[in-house]
Design a protein around this motif. Structure first.
Motif, short mmCIF file in Angstrom:
data_model
loop_
_atom_site.label_atom_id
_atom_site.label_comp_id
_atom_site.label_asym_id
_atom_site.label_seq_id
_atom_site.Cartn_x
_atom_site.Cartn_y
_atom_site.Cartn_z
N ASN A 213 -7.28 5.98 1.55
CA ASN A 213 -6.01 6.67 1.32
C ASN A 213 -4.92 5.61 1.17
O ASN A 213 -4.54 4.95 2.14
N ILE A 214 -4.43 5.43 -0.05
CA ILE A 214 -3.52 4.31 -0.30
C ILE A 214 -2.12 4.73 -0.69
O ILE A 214 -1.23 3.89 -0.80
N LYS A 215 -1.89 6.03 -0.89
CA LYS A 215 -0.57 6.48 -1.30
C LYS A 215 0.23 7.00 -0.12
O LYS A 215 -0.29 7.66 0.77
N VAL A 216 1.53 6.69 -0.10
CA VAL A 216 2.46 7.26 0.86
C VAL A 216 3.33 8.26 0.11
O VAL A 216 4.01 7.90 -0.86
N GLY A 324 -14.19 2.09 -8.14
CA GLY A 324 -15.48 2.41 -7.56
C GLY A 324 -15.43 2.94 -6.14
O GLY A 324 -16.47 3.24 -5.56
N VAL A 325 -14.23 3.07 -5.55
CA VAL A 325 -14.08 3.56 -4.18
C VAL A 325 -13.88 5.07 -4.20
O VAL A 325 -13.03 5.57 -4.94
N ASN A 326 -14.66 5.78 -3.39
CA ASN A 326 -14.46 7.23 -3.27
C ASN A 326 -13.37 7.49 -2.23
O ASN A 326 -13.43 6.97 -1.11
N ARG A 327 -12.39 8.31 -2.58
CA ARG A 327 -11.22 8.52 -1.73
C ARG A 327 -11.08 9.98 -1.29
O ARG A 327 -9.97 10.45 -1.02
N TYR A 328 -12.18 10.70 -1.22
CA TYR A 328 -12.14 12.10 -0.80
C TYR A 328 -12.51 12.25 0.67
O TYR A 328 -13.01 13.29 1.09
N CYS A 329 -12.25 11.22 1.47
CA CYS A 329 -12.65 11.25 2.88
C CYS A 329 -11.87 12.30 3.68
O CYS A 329 -12.43 12.96 4.56
N LEU A 367 -9.97 22.24 -0.07
CA LEU A 367 -9.11 21.44 0.79
C LEU A 367 -8.54 20.25 0.02
O LEU A 367 -7.37 19.87 0.20
N ALA A 368 -9.35 19.65 -0.84
CA ALA A 368 -8.88 18.52 -1.65
C ALA A 368 -7.74 18.94 -2.58
O ALA A 368 -6.78 18.19 -2.79
N THR A 373 -5.49 15.53 -3.12
CA THR A 373 -6.30 14.32 -3.14
C THR A 373 -6.63 13.94 -4.58
O THR A 373 -6.98 14.80 -5.39
N THR A 374 -6.53 12.66 -4.89
CA THR A 374 -6.85 12.18 -6.24
C THR A 374 -7.86 11.04 -6.15
O THR A 374 -7.93 10.33 -5.13
#
Length: 589
Positions: A213-216, A324-329, A367-368, A373-374
């Motif tokens: 999760n990189i966005k604020v 290549g990183v999945n960000r749906y954690c 939920l995403a 979530t993107t």
């Protein structure tokens, strides 16, 4: 002439929808209440709620329809959904719902019969046309998600607010990007409204360099509300949301402002280890408390672990980003936390779908959507609040929206509670400033049976700055600690497996070693708990006479030796309720 127009319209519809797919399914597991969609029938044309003729294929609806459902058993709750979004429920026959919304497309209409946590499901795909001229006039559908009740402070009939400054926040249930403004107002009587003018400034967007999760988030649709000059009592808050086409949508919420709520403070016992008869005594700043109640959970082991959590992996929910990183954690962790409640207690938490696997995937994907979530930025688990101040959240609004879509309004069945870390902004970096998170909170939420989501962020302690984050599902805790470290376990959505790691406080902030045994300590950014009210513990005593203080006597010899979680509840004359929890280690000879 009228008949000719109808015939022409029918021919046009057949040409448009001749390739439409029709899907009607009845799916059951075990002895569930059998239900059937009686109207609309599969493969029929309906115009203005009247059955016209069979189509030989598609189910076509023009101008709205009364959906009718039959159930074979009594005491069945029928829930109506469109495209997985809850629309209506009916608990007594005839089970009906008037579907009269603007549309010009194909939809999945679903109904679920619910009884004793068992369900029977039917789905029908329909081509639905209703007043096409209004398709482009659907106004915003705002939902006030903050303030909200919590599992430690709430009101039976409305939302309890106790702080002199609170953030009022709204989301658009259409999940549209065309909203241009949201104005907030409050009223004492629900008729005369006063603007809430302390709008939160739009802080600069911050994006971390690494992590899931990189966005604020800039948290656009919020306002700061100062209640310092208001007296205790009932109020209403309202949001007026406008889109770029000038369409207006509103939502209103009733609150009760109590600057001295019935929050209990434990006076005795002062020690965790007890035997014989003990007095549980509390005090509070609230002067109109009418009742004290003490609840006790069953005997707890030193290492307590929730069972039945989901094991979904984030790469099943959404695609990886360009790197290549999945960000749906985050939505995956939330789904895994809710899975236990949905499977064991409340099937309505699942989206309506025909199989266990499909329901699990649908829950996480929905939920995403609500958490926005993107693939390239993940979920904004940190958001802007007042100027140059940031704190955890885009998670609880997403959970509130998901529960709303499932048909749960307000806190009628579930409390969503947020525990947050706050940050100050210096340039493009965030530095930890304050936190409401501690080990006792996490331990008690797990033991009480809440669905628990924990978000952690990388932490450069030398520079005291945070980076990208990752979200886990809380699973287990060890009550006893060693050298300031607590043992705890989680379900990691990266692989769907259990991990056991350590928790400790560093420089005043809660921290988690991640990955386990790596020596890397991540700051705990946020904890979100979803507490089901139906999991209340057993009452062991109450006091309604404050003449000698608020006190309940407990004979511990009536219980087995071991560890217990005790909840103390105070209720005042306005229906405001405060709860605190503590442990008792009973050791009778």
């Amino acid at each position: 002439m009228k008949k000719a127009c109808i015939c022409i319209l029918i021919l046009i519809l057949f040409s448009i929808f001749s390739q439409a797919y029709v899907n009607s399914k009845n799916v059951s597991y075990g002895s569930y209440p059998e239900i059937e969609i009686m109207k609309p029938k599969e493969g029929y044309l309906y115009i203005f709620d009247n059955e016209i003729m069979p189509t030989g294929g598609s189910t076509i609806i023009i101008g709205g329809i009364t959906v009718k459902v039959r159930a074979d058993e009594k005491d069945v709750l029928i829930c109506f959904y469109v495209d997985d979004f809850f629309k209506h429920s009916d608990s007594s026959p005839p089970y009906t719902w008037k579907w009269d919304e603007a549309s010009l497309s194909s939809h999945d209409m679903e109904v679920m019969g619910y009884k004793d946590n068992a369900c029977f499901y039917q789905k029908r795909e329909v081509n639905y046309i209703n007043t096409p001229s209004q398709v482009f006039n659907i106004p915003p559908q705002p939902l006030l998600v903050s303030p909200s009740n919590t599992n430690v402070l709430y009101n039976k009939d409305c939302t309890l607010v106790s702080k002199e400054f609170t953030v009022v926040r709204a989301i658009d249930l259409r999940n549209s990007d065309d909203i241009v403004s949201a104005e907030f107002e409050y009223s004492r009587d629900g008729e005369n409204w006063i603007p809430i003018t302390a709008f939160l400034p739009k802080n600069p967007e911050i994006v971390f360099n690494d992590g899931n999760n990189i966005k604020v988030d800039d948290d656009a649709w919020s306002a700061g509300w100062s209640l310092a000059d208001l007296s205790e009592g009932e109020y209403y808050i309202k949001v007026i949301m406008e889109d770029k086409w000038g369409r207006i949508g509103t939502d209103t919420k009733k609150i009760y402002y109590d600057p001295t709520p019935p929050s209990p403070r434990i006076l005795s016992p002062r020690e965790e280890n007890v035997d014989g008869k003990i007095n549980i005594t509390v005090t509070t700043k609230d002067r109109d408390v009418v009742m004290m109640k003490v609840l006790c959970s069953p005997l707890l082991p030193d290492y307590y672990k929730q069972s039945g959590l989901g094991r979904e992996k984030d790469d099943h929910i959404g695609p990886a980003g360009n790197d290549g990183v999945n960000r749906y954690c985050t939505p995956t962790a939330a789904k895994n936390a809710l899975h236990r409640l949905a499977s064991n207690y409340d099937a309505l938490l699942f989206p309506p779908d025909e199989s266990e696997e499909a329901k699990n995937i649908a829950m996480a994907k929905e939920l995403a959507v609500w958490m926005k979530t993107t693939p390239n930025e993940g979920t904004a688990t940190i958001g802007a609040s007042p100027v140059n101040f940031y704190e955890s959240d885009d998670v609880s609004p997403g959970i509130h929206a998901y529960l709303y879509a499932r048909g749960f309004r307000g806190a009628e069945k579930y409390f969503v509670t947020s525990y947050k870390t706050g940050y100050t902004a210096e340039g493009n970096e965030l530095k930890p400033l304050t936190t409401s998170i501690n080990w006792n909170i996490f331990e008690r939420e797990i033991q009480k049976g809440s669905a628990v989501i924990v978000d952690i962020h990388k932490w450069d302690r030398k520079e005291n700055t945070v980076g990208g984050g990752h979200t886990l599902t809380g699973e287990g805790i060890k009550h006893t600690s060693s050298n300031g470290k607590h043992t705890c376990s989680f379900i990691d959505p990266e692989n769907g497996k259990e991990i056991t790691t350590s928790w400790k406080t560093i420089d005043g902030f809660p921290s988690l070693e991640y990955p386990p045994h790596s020596g890397e300590w991540w700051i705990i950014n946020g904890i979100w708990s979803i507490f089901p009210q139906y999991l209340a513990n057993e009452e062991i005593g109450r006091d309604s006479n404050p003449s000698d203080g608020w006190k309940v006597t407990l004979n511990t010899s009536s219980l087995e030796n071991g560890l217990y979680l005790v909840d103390v509840l105070l209720e005042d004359s306005q229906g405001n309720i405060g709860i605190t929890s503590f442990h008792l280690l009973i050791n009778n000879p």
